[in-house]
Design a protein around this motif. Structure first.
Motif, mmCIF file in Angstrom:
data_model
loop_
_atom_site.group_PDB
_atom_site.id
_atom_site.type_symbol
_atom_site.label_atom_id
_atom_site.label_comp_id
_atom_site.label_asym_id
_atom_site.label_seq_id
_atom_site.Cartn_x
_atom_site.Cartn_y
_atom_site.Cartn_z
ATOM 1 N N THR A 46 45.525 29.505 44.423
ATOM 2 C CA THR A 46 46.142 30.271 43.330
ATOM 3 C C THR A 46 46.413 31.726 43.713
ATOM 4 O OG1 THR A 46 44.994 28.916 41.711
ATOM 5 C CG2 THR A 46 45.816 31.030 40.943
ATOM 6 N N THR A 47 45.428 32.376 44.337
ATOM 7 C CA THR A 47 45.600 33.802 44.648
ATOM 8 C C THR A 47 46.796 34.004 45.578
ATOM 9 O OG1 THR A 47 43.218 34.061 44.410
ATOM 10 C CG2 THR A 47 44.390 35.863 45.468
ATOM 11 N N ASP A 48 46.913 33.145 46.605
ATOM 12 C CA ASP A 48 48.053 33.247 47.521
ATOM 13 C C ASP A 48 49.368 32.999 46.782
ATOM 14 O OD1 ASP A 48 46.862 33.522 50.323
ATOM 15 O OD2 ASP A 48 45.711 31.891 49.461
ATOM 16 N N GLU A 49 49.336 32.040 45.864
ATOM 17 C CA GLU A 49 50.566 31.724 45.132
ATOM 18 C C GLU A 49 50.977 32.884 44.230
ATOM 19 O OE1 GLU A 49 49.310 27.082 45.389
ATOM 20 O OE2 GLU A 49 49.362 28.017 43.394
ATOM 21 N N LEU A 50 49.992 33.553 43.636
ATOM 22 C CA LEU A 50 50.319 34.711 42.795
ATOM 23 C C LEU A 50 50.887 35.847 43.655
ATOM 24 C CD1 LEU A 50 47.219 34.680 40.387
ATOM 25 C CD2 LEU A 50 49.589 34.116 39.810
ATOM 26 N N ILE A 51 50.344 36.002 44.856
ATOM 27 C CA ILE A 51 50.868 37.032 45.762
ATOM 28 C C ILE A 51 52.322 36.699 46.135
ATOM 29 C CG2 ILE A 51 50.670 38.031 48.084
ATOM 30 C CD1 ILE A 51 47.605 37.694 47.791
ATOM 31 N N ASP A 52 52.576 35.425 46.459
ATOM 32 C CA ASP A 52 53.949 35.005 46.785
ATOM 33 C C ASP A 52 54.898 35.294 45.619
ATOM 34 O OD1 ASP A 52 52.923 34.084 49.138
ATOM 35 O OD2 ASP A 52 53.031 31.943 48.622
ATOM 36 N N LEU A 53 54.410 35.010 44.435
ATOM 37 C CA LEU A 53 55.227 35.209 43.244
ATOM 38 C C LEU A 53 55.614 36.692 43.094
ATOM 39 C CD1 LEU A 53 56.240 33.430 40.945
ATOM 40 C CD2 LEU A 53 54.124 33.892 39.710
ATOM 41 N N ALA A 54 54.625 37.554 43.270
ATOM 42 C CA ALA A 54 54.894 38.997 43.152
ATOM 43 C C ALA A 54 55.905 39.438 44.207
ATOM 44 C CB ALA A 54 53.588 39.774 43.290
ATOM 45 N N ILE A 68 45.919 43.236 38.122
ATOM 46 C CA ILE A 68 45.887 42.508 36.842
ATOM 47 C C ILE A 68 46.380 41.092 37.063
ATOM 48 C CG2 ILE A 68 46.807 42.396 34.494
ATOM 49 C CD1 ILE A 68 46.367 45.157 34.179
ATOM 50 N N LEU A 69 47.446 40.974 37.852
ATOM 51 C CA LEU A 69 48.004 39.653 38.138
ATOM 52 C C LEU A 69 46.958 38.756 38.800
ATOM 53 C CD1 LEU A 69 50.553 37.792 38.358
ATOM 54 C CD2 LEU A 69 50.865 38.751 40.641
ATOM 55 N N LEU A 70 46.348 39.256 39.877
ATOM 56 C CA LEU A 70 45.442 38.410 40.668
ATOM 57 C C LEU A 70 44.188 38.006 39.891
ATOM 58 C CD1 LEU A 70 45.678 39.838 44.284
ATOM 59 C CD2 LEU A 70 47.020 38.062 43.176
ATOM 60 N N THR A 71 43.703 38.890 39.015
ATOM 61 C CA THR A 71 42.469 38.551 38.290
ATOM 62 C C THR A 71 42.710 37.392 37.316
ATOM 63 O OG1 THR A 71 42.926 40.288 36.684
ATOM 64 C CG2 THR A 71 41.370 40.808 38.444
ATOM 65 N N ALA A 72 43.977 37.115 37.018
ATOM 66 C CA ALA A 72 44.284 35.989 36.139
ATOM 67 C C ALA A 72 43.804 34.679 36.758
ATOM 68 C CB ALA A 72 45.785 35.932 35.860
ATOM 69 N N GLY A 73 43.851 34.580 38.075
ATOM 70 C CA GLY A 73 43.443 33.339 38.750
ATOM 71 C C GLY A 73 42.012 32.952 38.406
ATOM 72 N N GLU A 74 41.112 33.908 38.455
ATOM 73 C CA GLU A 74 39.697 33.628 38.191
ATOM 74 C C GLU A 74 39.437 33.394 36.702
ATOM 75 O OE1 GLU A 74 40.552 35.308 40.841
ATOM 76 O OE2 GLU A 74 39.227 34.548 42.402
ATOM 77 N N ARG A 75 40.287 33.947 35.847
ATOM 78 C CA ARG A 75 40.124 33.690 34.406
ATOM 79 C C ARG A 75 40.403 32.232 34.084
ATOM 80 N NH1 ARG A 75 41.410 37.897 29.952
ATOM 81 N NH2 ARG A 75 40.687 39.796 30.943
ATOM 82 N N GLY A 135 34.871 35.765 39.631
ATOM 83 C CA GLY A 135 34.617 36.510 40.854
ATOM 84 C C GLY A 135 35.734 37.483 41.165
ATOM 85 N N PHE A 136 35.498 38.356 42.178
ATOM 86 C CA PHE A 136 36.582 39.097 42.830
ATOM 87 C C PHE A 136 37.146 40.225 41.976
ATOM 88 C CE2 PHE A 136 41.411 38.355 43.370
ATOM 89 C CZ PHE A 136 41.581 39.093 44.535
ATOM 90 N N GLN A 137 36.533 40.497 40.803
ATOM 91 C CA GLN A 137 37.136 41.497 39.934
ATOM 92 C C GLN A 137 36.108 42.385 39.264
ATOM 93 O OE1 GLN A 137 38.195 39.578 35.892
ATOM 94 N NE2 GLN A 137 38.725 38.030 37.411
ATOM 95 N N HIS A 142 35.878 55.088 35.104
ATOM 96 C CA HIS A 142 36.381 56.112 34.196
ATOM 97 C C HIS A 142 37.621 55.709 33.422
ATOM 98 C CE1 HIS A 142 33.332 58.541 35.960
ATOM 99 N NE2 HIS A 142 33.861 58.405 37.171
ATOM 100 N N THR A 143 38.496 54.887 34.040
ATOM 101 C CA THR A 143 39.769 54.594 33.372
ATOM 102 C C THR A 143 39.845 53.197 32.779
ATOM 103 O OG1 THR A 143 40.680 53.889 35.485
ATOM 104 C CG2 THR A 143 41.080 56.168 34.851
ATOM 105 N N ASN A 144 38.801 52.388 32.982
ATOM 106 C CA ASN A 144 38.813 51.023 32.446
ATOM 107 C C ASN A 144 39.947 50.172 32.982
ATOM 108 O OD1 ASN A 144 36.618 50.500 30.990
ATOM 109 N ND2 ASN A 144 37.577 50.601 28.969
ATOM 110 N N ASP A 145 40.449 50.494 34.175
ATOM 111 C CA ASP A 145 41.485 49.672 34.784
ATOM 112 C C ASP A 145 40.840 48.495 35.506
ATOM 113 O OD1 ASP A 145 44.052 50.689 34.232
ATOM 114 O OD2 ASP A 145 43.639 52.433 35.508
ATOM 115 N N VAL A 146 41.547 47.390 35.510
ATOM 116 C CA VAL A 146 41.054 46.193 36.189
ATOM 117 C C VAL A 146 41.299 46.323 37.693
ATOM 118 C CG1 VAL A 146 41.485 43.727 36.476
ATOM 119 C CG2 VAL A 146 41.349 44.713 34.186
ATOM 120 N N THR A 147 40.292 45.965 38.489
ATOM 121 C CA THR A 147 40.418 46.066 39.950
ATOM 122 C C THR A 147 40.073 44.727 40.602
ATOM 123 O OG1 THR A 147 38.119 46.795 39.994
ATOM 124 C CG2 THR A 147 39.804 48.515 40.115
#
Ligand code: ASP
Ligand code: MG
Length: 423
Positions: A46-54, A68-75, A135-137, A142-147
């Motif tokens: 999934t992660t590779d496929e999301l990268i390809d998509l982007a 944000i896109l990649l963390t969707a895979g683990e959700r 995992g992986f996220q 300070h900014t509450n951004d997803v990493t």
């Protein structure tokens, strides 16, 4: 009663059937009387496929959006797994990295965990439920951004949670039976290692062994979290990553060599005709560091007496190649070198073993094995417990097999790869 953190990799949860199979395993561990926290990767590739998509949208996606896109895979996998476990009559709840209290710095794409505050995970476990964590996220302080934590980062999440919860063991479930003396995908005669020290595992991971993420091993060593790397497809005992044998086991004599790692993802830059005066190496590597490029091996030649010029070569991830060459080219006049050469057709091989410290002749044997296989060595570096060489990329697999055999690491059977595309 033990607190176990179990991590399941992408190939262990690749489809609905696999998710149900893994759910059974988790329910069993819970029913056996343990407290169980599970960390899960994205399904399959999934992660590779999301990268390809982007990539199809834009060649250089904004890093914040990419995370944000990649963390969707683990959700996806965490929620499906929680459903599957609940179906078996064991209560389970899933949490994103943020909900699980994984706090990171703000470096998108390769964030570092700065703190773990697993309040909700702990509450869930105390209520007798299984907590599933993506995992992986994580989330920035300070900014509450997803990493995201970098590829393979779910291993790091698992160890960080194990440390934060003072778990008894962190089990890493994957598609092979453990850590092997070489990648079973290219050396079928590779043997499963029974126990490897943190120090050896660090060098193997840093040298390209993909079985565990480097940061996961760093974290495990810092907090002395015992890791048990094993297959989710069998009930077999796997490999222990720990400085002491697992409980109830005698200490066996550790072998001199732990294994052979390889890395085909690196490239080599040679800065040609560098003035051999104090300060130039510093300047070159300041420029590379400012471009945020992590380098590995460095070799500087003896300068030619006539010209007072030398060549400096170093290796780096090939994904950083364009960035590093551009940064260097911009300083050509200032530093006064002749040219920059870029070569991404290289392969890196590393022989790792703590026993090297006290056994002479390891390098000689390694170079002899490569000579007999007709493989030319382009660069060499060593540390106390590792010898690394650079070869041509198309000779790397042969080099690994030759060295593996020369050091008597070949086993009798054939190593099984249960799943995964190796992507
Ligand atoms: N899903 C992420 C990756 O493929 C994280 C992981 O698998 O550990 O890199
Ligand atoms: Mg993965």
């Amino acid at each position: 009663m033990a607190l176990i953190v179990q991590k399941y990799g992408g190939s262990s949860v690749a489809d609905a059937e696999s998710i149900k199979r893994v759910a059974k395993r988790i329910a069993e561990a819970k029913r056996a009387g343990n407290d169980v926290v599970v960390v899960v990767s994205a399904m399959g590739d999934t992660t590779d496929e999301l990268i390809d998509l982007a990539q199809q949208i834009t060649p250089i996606p904004p890093q914040r959006e990419m995370d944000i896109l990649l963390t969707a895979g683990e959700r996806i996998s965490m929620s499906l797994l929680a459903m599957a476990i609940t179906n078996l009559g064991v209560r389970a709840k899933s949490f994103t990295g943020q909900q699980a209290g994984v706090i990171t710095d703000a470096v998108h794409g390769k964030a570092r965990i700065v703190d773990v505050v697993p309040t909700r995970v702990r509450e869930t476990v105390e209520k007798g439920q299984v907590a599933i964590v993506a995992g992986f996220q994580g989330v920035t302080q300070h900014t509450n951004d997803v990493t995201t934590l970098g590829r393979g980062g779910s291993d790091t999440t698992a160890v960080a949670l194990a440390a934060g919860l003072s778990a008894d063991v962190c089990e890493i479930y994957t598609d092979v039976d453990g850590v092997f003396t070489a990648d079973p995908r290219i050396v079928p005669s590779a043997r499963k290692i029974h126990r490897v020290t943190y120090e050896e595992m660090l060098d193997l991971a840093a040298s390209g062994a993909k079985i565990l993420a480097l940061r996961c091993v760093e974290y495990a060593r810092r907090y002395a979290v015992p890791l048990h790397v094993r297959s989710s497809f069998t009930g077999r005992d796997g490999t222990w990553v720990a400085d002491l044998p697992p409980e109830g086991e005698e200490d066996m004599e550790q072998p001199i060599i732990a294994g052979v790692a390889h890395d085909a993802s690196e490239a080599k830059i040679t800065v040609v005709g560098v003035p051999d005066v104090p300060g130039t190496a510093a300047r070159i590597f300041e420029v590379v560091a400012a471009a945020d490029v992590n380098i590995d091996m460095i070799v500087q030649n003896v300068s030619a007496a006539k010209t007072g010029l030398t060549d400096i070569s170093f290796t780096l991830p090939s994904t950083d190649g364009a960035k590093a060459t551009a940064a260097l080219a911009a300083t050509q006049e200032e530093i006064g070198f002749e040219s920059v050469q870029y070569d991404d057709q290289i392969g890196k091989l590393a022989l790792v073993g703590a026993g090297m410290k006290s056994h002479p002749g390891v390098s000689a044997k390694l170079f002899g094995a490569l000579r007999d296989a007709g493989i030319n060595i382009e660069m060499i570096t060593t540390s106390e417990i590792r010898v690394s060489v650079v070869t041509r990329a198309d000779q790397l697999a042969d080099a690994v097999r030759a060295v593996h055999t020369a050091f008597g690491l070949d086993g009798d059977g054939e190593a099984v790869v249960y799943a995964g595309t190796g992507r």
